[in-house]
Design an enzyme around this catalytic site. Structure first.
Site, PDB file in Angstrom:
ATOM      1  N   GLY A  46      22.825 104.365  -1.568  1.00 13.23           N
ATOM      2  CA  GLY A  46      22.971 102.930  -1.716  1.00 13.23           C
ATOM      3  C   GLY A  46      24.241 102.463  -1.043  1.00 13.23           C
ATOM      4  N   GLN A  51      31.343  97.013   0.845  1.00 15.74           N
ATOM      5  CA  GLN A  51      31.759  98.348   1.294  1.00 15.74           C
ATOM      6  C   GLN A  51      31.922  98.441   2.808  1.00 15.74           C
ATOM      7  OE1 GLN A  51      28.683 100.569  -1.243  1.00 15.74           O
ATOM      8  NE2 GLN A  51      30.396 101.984  -1.111  1.00 15.74           N
ATOM      9  N   CYS A  93      30.330 107.743  -4.537  1.00 18.19           N
ATOM     10  CA  CYS A  93      30.378 106.456  -3.847  1.00 18.19           C
ATOM     11  C   CYS A  93      30.906 106.684  -2.436  1.00 18.19           C
ATOM     12  CB  CYS A  93      31.307 105.514  -4.622  1.00 18.19           C
ATOM     13  SG  CYS A  93      31.459 103.887  -3.876  1.00 18.19           S
ATOM     14  N   LEU A  94      30.274 106.045  -1.462  1.00 17.29           N
ATOM     15  CA  LEU A  94      30.723 106.187  -0.071  1.00 17.29           C
ATOM     16  C   LEU A  94      32.166 105.724   0.104  1.00 17.29           C
ATOM     17  CD1 LEU A  94      27.564 104.823   1.777  1.00 17.29           C
ATOM     18  CD2 LEU A  94      28.289 107.209   1.564  1.00 17.29           C
ATOM     19  N   HIS A 135      25.154 100.512 -10.011  1.00 18.33           N
ATOM     20  CA  HIS A 135      26.329 100.902  -9.221  1.00 18.33           C
ATOM     21  C   HIS A 135      26.550  99.912  -8.066  1.00 18.33           C
ATOM     22  CE1 HIS A 135      28.913 104.122  -7.207  1.00 18.33           C
ATOM     23  NE2 HIS A 135      28.729 103.236  -6.241  1.00 18.33           N
ATOM     24  N   GLU A 136      25.473  99.598  -7.339  1.00 19.63           N
ATOM     25  CA  GLU A 136      25.629  98.712  -6.173  1.00 19.63           C
ATOM     26  C   GLU A 136      25.908  97.268  -6.588  1.00 19.63           C
ATOM     27  OE1 GLU A 136      26.180 100.195  -3.557  1.00 19.63           O
ATOM     28  OE2 GLU A 136      25.274 102.109  -4.081  1.00 19.63           O
ATOM     29  N   HIS A 139      29.496  96.663  -7.267  1.00 19.90           N
ATOM     30  CA  HIS A 139      30.342  96.454  -6.081  1.00 19.90           C
ATOM     31  C   HIS A 139      30.486  94.969  -5.762  1.00 19.90           C
ATOM     32  CE1 HIS A 139      31.400 100.361  -4.469  1.00 19.90           C
ATOM     33  NE2 HIS A 139      30.153 100.807  -4.539  1.00 19.90           N
TER      34      HIS A 139
HETATM   35 CO    CO Z   1      29.581 102.793  -4.412  1.00 17.57          CO
END
Ligand code: CO
Length: 164
Positions: A46, A51, A93-94, A135-136, A139
């Protein structure tokens, strides 16, 4: 090479609240293409617009590795309208490379949003997909998975090199 650069913790952009998308115009559509490609070029399931440094309420989730056949879900202005149950699972997480953590989330969520054509959609998700959506969407409100950790010593783990 993914087209967009991923913003990494502790960059302050990750703590900001994103703005709603007013119109899914050509520029937004092109941005979504780049966002999807950036996720595809990474190990993530995701990604959220902040991000890559755009404070817009857009997320992409593709949990095919855990739910075969899932495919790619693009959601604009997503909103959790119902949630139930509890589930604790590992998340990465990226924007926070090198770490994973045990995080408590709702087991099921209902999300209303616009799809990439600007049509209203409602998604009911459970398990890993529900976690990815939570999670997304976090953000978009400047919240990282790190913010959910209650016990750093117990629940924040270094990712093994092969998991990166
Ligand atoms: Co993340």
């Amino acid at each position: 090479m993914p087209p967009l650069k991923i913003v990494k913790y502790p960059n302050k952009t990750l703590q900001e609240r994103s703005e709603g998308v007013v119109e899914v115009d050509a520029e937004v559509s092109l941005f979504i293409d780049d966002l999807v490609e950036t996720m595809r070029g990474s190990t993530g399931v995701g990604i959220a617009a902040p991000q890559v440094g755009r404070l817009l309420r857009i997320i992409v989730v593709d949990v095919t590795p855990k739910n075969p056949g899932h495919g790619e879900l693009v959601l604009i202005n997503p909103k959790i309208t119902a949630q139930s149950g509890k589930r604790k699972g590992r998340e990465g997480c990226l924007s926070v490379p090198g770490f994973i953590a045990n995080i408590k989330r709702s087991r099921k969520v209902t999300v209303s949003a616009l799809d990439r054509d600007g049509e209203a959609v409602e998604i009911e998700a459970s398990g890993f997909e529900a976690v990815a959506l939570q999670h997304e969407i976090d953000h978009l409100d400047g919240i990282l998975f790190l913010d959910h950790i209650t016990d750093m010593k117990r629940d924040l783990l270094k990712r093994k090199p092969e998991e990166d």
